[in-house]
Design a protein around this motif. Structure first.
Motif, PDB file in Angstrom:
ATOM      1  N   ARG A 292       0.681  -1.412   0.004  1.00  0.00           N
ATOM      2  CA  ARG A 292      -0.443   0.042   0.025  1.00  0.00           C
ATOM      3  C   ARG A 292       0.916   1.394  -0.363  1.00  0.00           C
ATOM      4  NH1 ARG A 292      -2.786  -0.273   4.749  1.00  0.00           N
ATOM      5  NH2 ARG A 292      -1.707   0.921   5.713  1.00  0.00           N
ATOM      6  N   PRO A 293       0.809   2.360  -0.900  1.00  0.00           N
ATOM      7  CA  PRO A 293       1.737   2.902  -0.928  1.00  0.00           C
ATOM      8  C   PRO A 293       1.195   3.944  -0.046  1.00  0.00           C
ATOM      9  CG  PRO A 293       0.110   2.935  -3.246  1.00  0.00           C
ATOM     10  CD  PRO A 293       0.105   2.161  -1.761  1.00  0.00           C
ATOM     11  N   GLY A 294       2.546   4.957   0.474  1.00  0.00           N
ATOM     12  CA  GLY A 294       2.831   5.670   1.432  1.00  0.00           C
ATOM     13  C   GLY A 294       4.112   6.660   1.315  1.00  0.00           C
ATOM     14  N   GLN A 295       4.261   7.096   2.584  1.00  0.00           N
ATOM     15  CA  GLN A 295       5.721   7.698   2.581  1.00  0.00           C
ATOM     16  C   GLN A 295       6.471   7.532   3.591  1.00  0.00           C
ATOM     17  OE1 GLN A 295       2.234   9.430   2.186  1.00  0.00           O
ATOM     18  NE2 GLN A 295       2.604  10.001   0.016  1.00  0.00           N
ATOM     19  N   HIS A 296       6.102   6.772   4.290  1.00  0.00           N
ATOM     20  CA  HIS A 296       6.724   6.699   5.796  1.00  0.00           C
ATOM     21  C   HIS A 296       6.337   5.052   6.610  1.00  0.00           C
ATOM     22  CE1 HIS A 296       3.332   8.431   6.899  1.00  0.00           C
ATOM     23  NE2 HIS A 296       3.351   7.944   8.753  1.00  0.00           N
ATOM     24  N   VAL A 297       6.903   4.391   6.988  1.00  0.00           N
ATOM     25  CA  VAL A 297       6.569   3.300   8.016  1.00  0.00           C
ATOM     26  C   VAL A 297       7.011   3.948   9.166  1.00  0.00           C
ATOM     27  CG1 VAL A 297       6.699   1.624   6.370  1.00  0.00           C
ATOM     28  CG2 VAL A 297       8.630   2.297   7.983  1.00  0.00           C
ATOM     29  N   PHE A 298       6.352   2.799  10.587  1.00  0.00           N
ATOM     30  CA  PHE A 298       6.411   2.789  11.907  1.00  0.00           C
ATOM     31  C   PHE A 298       7.582   1.910  12.433  1.00  0.00           C
ATOM     32  CE2 PHE A 298       2.519   5.014  11.196  1.00  0.00           C
ATOM     33  CZ  PHE A 298       3.020   6.465  12.054  1.00  0.00           C
ATOM     34  N   CYS A 299       8.712   2.664  13.207  1.00  0.00           N
ATOM     35  CA  CYS A 299       9.587   1.657  13.734  1.00  0.00           C
ATOM     36  C   CYS A 299       8.491   1.084  15.277  1.00  0.00           C
ATOM     37  CB  CYS A 299      10.623   2.150  14.388  1.00  0.00           C
ATOM     38  SG  CYS A 299      11.611   1.791  15.443  1.00  0.00           S
ATOM     39  N   ALA A 300       8.315  -0.424  14.601  1.00  0.00           N
ATOM     40  CA  ALA A 300       8.078  -1.594  15.553  1.00  0.00           C
ATOM     41  C   ALA A 300       8.497  -1.471  17.008  1.00  0.00           C
ATOM     42  CB  ALA A 300       8.508  -3.072  14.766  1.00  0.00           C
ATOM     43  N   VAL A 301       9.837  -1.075  17.608  1.00  0.00           N
ATOM     44  CA  VAL A 301      10.316  -0.478  18.917  1.00  0.00           C
ATOM     45  C   VAL A 301       9.363   0.303  18.935  1.00  0.00           C
ATOM     46  CG1 VAL A 301      11.615  -1.072  20.349  1.00  0.00           C
ATOM     47  CG2 VAL A 301      11.468  -1.856  18.400  1.00  0.00           C
ATOM     48  N   SER A 302      11.198   1.792  18.519  1.00  0.00           N
ATOM     49  CA  SER A 302      10.217   3.119  19.376  1.00  0.00           C
ATOM     50  C   SER A 302       9.428   3.945  18.595  1.00  0.00           C
ATOM     51  CB  SER A 302      11.607   3.750  18.445  1.00  0.00           C
ATOM     52  OG  SER A 302      11.631   4.154  17.847  1.00  0.00           O
ATOM     53  N   GLY A 303       8.346   3.302  16.956  1.00  0.00           N
ATOM     54  CA  GLY A 303       7.859   3.880  16.872  1.00  0.00           C
ATOM     55  C   GLY A 303       7.524   5.258  16.090  1.00  0.00           C
ATOM     56  N   GLU A 304       8.734   5.844  16.208  1.00  0.00           N
ATOM     57  CA  GLU A 304       9.166   6.378  15.456  1.00  0.00           C
ATOM     58  C   GLU A 304       9.096   6.329  14.027  1.00  0.00           C
ATOM     59  OE1 GLU A 304      13.668   8.097  14.088  1.00  0.00           O
ATOM     60  OE2 GLU A 304      13.456   7.037  15.895  1.00  0.00           O
ATOM     61  N   VAL A 305       8.470   7.654  13.234  1.00  0.00           N
ATOM     62  CA  VAL A 305       8.576   7.196  11.468  1.00  0.00           C
ATOM     63  C   VAL A 305       9.668   7.665  11.032  1.00  0.00           C
ATOM     64  CG1 VAL A 305       7.456   8.857  10.295  1.00  0.00           C
ATOM     65  CG2 VAL A 305       6.435   8.888  11.919  1.00  0.00           C
ATOM     66  N   ILE A 306       9.462   6.263  10.090  1.00  0.00           N
ATOM     67  CA  ILE A 306      10.468   6.310   9.162  1.00  0.00           C
ATOM     68  C   ILE A 306      10.513   6.346   7.646  1.00  0.00           C
ATOM     69  CG2 ILE A 306      12.272   4.801   8.095  1.00  0.00           C
ATOM     70  CD1 ILE A 306      11.249   2.957  10.325  1.00  0.00           C
ATOM     71  N   PRO A 307      10.575   7.873   6.961  1.00  0.00           N
ATOM     72  CA  PRO A 307      10.277   8.146   5.513  1.00  0.00           C
ATOM     73  C   PRO A 307      10.771   7.076   4.931  1.00  0.00           C
ATOM     74  CG  PRO A 307      11.718   9.888   6.504  1.00  0.00           C
ATOM     75  CD  PRO A 307      11.853   8.521   7.443  1.00  0.00           C
ATOM     76  N   LEU A 308      10.371   6.590   3.859  1.00  0.00           N
ATOM     77  CA  LEU A 308      10.711   5.354   3.213  1.00  0.00           C
ATOM     78  C   LEU A 308      11.289   5.048   2.636  1.00  0.00           C
ATOM     79  CD1 LEU A 308       7.731   3.659   0.722  1.00  0.00           C
ATOM     80  CD2 LEU A 308       8.752   3.220   3.265  1.00  0.00           C
ATOM     81  N   GLU A 309      12.334   7.100   2.548  1.00  0.00           N
ATOM     82  CA  GLU A 309      13.746   6.690   1.244  1.00  0.00           C
ATOM     83  C   GLU A 309      14.762   6.999   2.081  1.00  0.00           C
ATOM     84  OE1 GLU A 309      11.886  11.112   2.409  1.00  0.00           O
ATOM     85  OE2 GLU A 309      11.422   9.103   1.175  1.00  0.00           O
ATOM     86  N   ASP A 310      14.365   7.172   3.685  1.00  0.00           N
ATOM     87  CA  ASP A 310      15.321   6.222   4.999  1.00  0.00           C
ATOM     88  C   ASP A 310      15.375   4.870   5.029  1.00  0.00           C
ATOM     89  OD1 ASP A 310      16.541   9.070   4.431  1.00  0.00           O
ATOM     90  OD2 ASP A 310      14.733  10.127   6.100  1.00  0.00           O
ATOM     91  N   LEU A 311      13.878   4.027   4.913  1.00  0.00           N
ATOM     92  CA  LEU A 311      14.265   2.174   4.976  1.00  0.00           C
ATOM     93  C   LEU A 311      15.715   2.176   5.077  1.00  0.00           C
ATOM     94  CD1 LEU A 311      12.536   0.235   7.108  1.00  0.00           C
ATOM     95  CD2 LEU A 311      11.384   0.317   4.703  1.00  0.00           C
ATOM     96  N   ARG A 312      16.234   1.720   6.296  1.00  0.00           N
ATOM     97  CA  ARG A 312      17.732   0.378   5.610  1.00  0.00           C
ATOM     98  C   ARG A 312      17.691  -0.887   6.604  1.00  0.00           C
ATOM     99  NH1 ARG A 312      17.376   4.211   3.232  1.00  0.00           N
ATOM    100  NH2 ARG A 312      19.108   5.748   2.054  1.00  0.00           N
ATOM    101  N   TYR A 313      16.356  -1.003   7.151  1.00  0.00           N
ATOM    102  CA  TYR A 313      16.346  -1.883   8.085  1.00  0.00           C
ATOM    103  C   TYR A 313      15.379  -2.569   8.945  1.00  0.00           C
ATOM    104  CZ  TYR A 313      20.797   0.852   9.709  1.00  0.00           C
ATOM    105  OH  TYR A 313      21.807   1.889   9.043  1.00  0.00           O
ATOM    106  N   TRP A 314      14.499  -4.075   8.763  1.00  0.00           N
ATOM    107  CA  TRP A 314      13.785  -3.978   8.936  1.00  0.00           C
ATOM    108  C   TRP A 314      14.298  -5.882   8.549  1.00  0.00           C
ATOM    109  CZ3 TRP A 314      15.106  -2.533   3.949  1.00  0.00           C
ATOM    110  CH2 TRP A 314      15.333  -3.496   2.990  1.00  0.00           C
ATOM    111  N   SER A 315      13.532  -6.712   9.395  1.00  0.00           N
ATOM    112  CA  SER A 315      13.375  -8.263   9.495  1.00  0.00           C
ATOM    113  C   SER A 315      12.094  -8.966   8.796  1.00  0.00           C
ATOM    114  CB  SER A 315      13.212  -8.977  11.314  1.00  0.00           C
ATOM    115  OG  SER A 315      12.351 -10.142  10.820  1.00  0.00           O
ATOM    116  N   ALA A 316      13.275  -9.378   7.317  1.00  0.00           N
ATOM    117  CA  ALA A 316      11.782 -10.207   6.733  1.00  0.00           C
ATOM    118  C   ALA A 316      11.157 -11.577   7.870  1.00  0.00           C
ATOM    119  CB  ALA A 316      12.920 -10.782   5.819  1.00  0.00           C
TER     120      ALA A 316
END
Length: 67
Positions: free
Chosen positions: A23-47
């Motif tokens: 689903r398109p959008g500008q950001h996601v939220f950190c699963a731990v801190s709730g911090e907004v992460i702009p998609l262009e800055d997203l570098r860390y995730w767990s598959a």
């Protein structure tokens, strides 16, 4: 961070080394801190857990079971 009404969270499918936008959008939220992460800055995730992380430290703690 103040967001305009045009800003909305994306829904992503996290794979190993990449992610797919469900689903398109500008950001996601950190699963731990709730911090907004702009998609262009997203570098860390767990598959495995299908979650995003704001920093490498948060990702490491979470994946070690400390977060």
């Amino acid at each position: 961070m103040l967001m305009s009404s045009g800003d909305k969270a994306a829904k992503l499918y996290y794979a190993s080394g990449s992610f797919r936008v469900l689903r398109p959008g500008q950001h996601v939220f950190c699963a731990v801190s709730g911090e907004v992460i702009p998609l262009e800055d997203l570098r860390y995730w767990s598959a495995e857990h299908q979650e995003a992380y704001a920093t490498p430290e948060i990702a490491t703690r979470r994946l070690l079971g400390e977060g």
